[in-house]
Every structure is written in C-alpha cells, then in structure tokens.
Enzyme design. Structure first.
Site, PDB file in Angstrom:
ATOM      1  CG  HIS A  15      43.399  46.533  42.727  1.00 54.78           C
ATOM      2  ND1 HIS A  15      44.319  47.515  42.501  1.00 54.78           N
ATOM      3  CD2 HIS A  15      43.521  45.700  41.658  1.00 54.78           C
ATOM      4  CE1 HIS A  15      44.954  47.308  41.374  1.00 54.78           C
ATOM      5  NE2 HIS A  15      44.490  46.209  40.844  1.00 54.78           N
ATOM      6  CB  CYS A  34      42.236  47.883  35.984  1.00 53.71           C
ATOM      7  SG  CYS A  34      43.664  47.009  35.333  1.00 53.71           S
ATOM      8  CG  HIS A  40      41.650  43.215  38.457  1.00 55.37           C
ATOM      9  ND1 HIS A  40      41.077  44.460  38.629  1.00 55.37           N
ATOM     10  CD2 HIS A  40      42.983  43.425  38.328  1.00 55.37           C
ATOM     11  CE1 HIS A  40      42.031  45.380  38.595  1.00 55.37           C
ATOM     12  NE2 HIS A  40      43.191  44.778  38.410  1.00 55.37           N
ATOM     13  CG  HIS A  42      47.394  42.704  40.218  1.00 59.98           C
ATOM     14  ND1 HIS A  42      47.749  42.589  38.890  1.00 59.98           N
ATOM     15  CD2 HIS A  42      46.451  43.673  40.262  1.00 59.98           C
ATOM     16  CE1 HIS A  42      47.049  43.456  38.171  1.00 59.98           C
ATOM     17  NE2 HIS A  42      46.248  44.124  38.985  1.00 59.98           N
ATOM     18  CG  ASP A  80      48.767  37.353  51.511  1.00 59.94           C
ATOM     19  OD1 ASP A  80      48.762  37.456  50.267  1.00 59.94           O
ATOM     20  OD2 ASP A  80      48.896  36.260  52.100  1.00 59.94           O
ATOM     21  CG  HIS A  81      45.114  35.530  50.272  1.00 58.44           C
ATOM     22  ND1 HIS A  81      46.470  35.373  50.354  1.00 58.44           N
ATOM     23  CD2 HIS A  81      44.676  34.633  49.349  1.00 58.44           C
ATOM     24  CE1 HIS A  81      46.845  34.398  49.537  1.00 58.44           C
ATOM     25  NE2 HIS A  81      45.781  33.945  48.906  1.00 58.44           N
ATOM     26  CD  GLU A 125      48.877  46.603  39.164  1.00 56.03           C
ATOM     27  OE1 GLU A 125      48.153  47.064  40.051  1.00 56.03           O
ATOM     28  OE2 GLU A 125      48.980  47.105  38.024  1.00 56.03           O
TER      29      GLU A 125
END
Length: 136
Positions: A15, A34, A40, A42, A80-81, A125
């Site tokens: 994100h 960020c 980037h 998490h 996810d991903h 996070e």
C-alpha cells in the site's frame, strides 16, 4: 455467559499512505516513508474474535471452521498479495491505513456473520503496531 472465540490469519499486501489532493512533499511530511509513490508492503497478522453465548446444544460459540472459511473468502483471497490502493475496491478512495484496513475487514465479516454475535478485529501491521476494531 459471554465468551470470545478467535481465529488467527495473515496476509501480505502493499500500500501507499497518501492523499491525492496533497503534494508529494506534504504526504512525505505527514506519512513519512509510508507515502513512497512506489508503495511498500506488510505481513499483516489478523485475529478475528467472535463474542456471544455458547450454544447449549453444540457447546460451540461458533464453528471455527465456518469462521476460517469467511476469513479466507473475505480477507485472504480478497487482499493477500494485492496492492491495496489499486486492487481493492474499498481503498480506491480510502487511505489504506491499518485503522481503515481493520474497519474494512470488520465490515466484510459483519456482512457474513450472524448478527447475534459481536465481532472484534485485531490487525497487526508490524509486531509492535496494531489496532483493534469492534464496530464502534
């Protein structure tokens, strides 16, 4: 007697924290690294708590296998991903902060889980940064 049953899960996502109406300089000032325009990622850790009364017939609060399926469909398969900003509908115009991600997860699960239960979402996070949301 009220009790809480929990299920853990995780997903990985990228994100960028930023406001479209702000300059890159202001986004950097407010969101720091960020706000990287190249995004980037998490490794999010999720705990979903279901709160309610134990069913005297089954001894269950909720069948955790069903909760596992809801989490897989509504969170893992959905986020996810993924690049949250670009691939997840709710974040097209909503900054994907950990607070907002937890709220989106809560709303997606709330739509599936019987209203007789309260829901609590804990979203990590990082191992040290997390939020807890219960719909209030």
């Amino acid at each position: 007697m009220k009790i809480k049953a929990c299920r853990k899960a995780h997903f990985n996502a990228a994100h960028r924290l930023y406001r479209k109406d702000w300059s890159d300089e202001k986004n950097l000032q407010v969101f720091g690294k960020c706000s990287n325009p190249r995004y980037h990622g998490h490794n999010y850790e999720l705990v979903v708590g279901i709160i309610g009364e134990i069913d005297p017939e089954t001894g269950y609060l909720i069948d955790l296998k069903i909760l596992k399926e809801y989490i897989k469909a509504e969170v893992e398969d959905y986020m996810d991903h993924k690049n949250l900003n670009e691939e997840v509908e709710e974040f097209k115009n909503l900054n994907p902060t950990v607070e907002n991600i937890a709220s989106v997860i809560w709303n997606r699960l709330r739509a599936k889980i019987d209203s007789k239960f309260d829901i609590e979402v804990t979203l990590y996070e990082t191992p040290r940064n997390f939020v807890i949301y219960n719909g209030q």
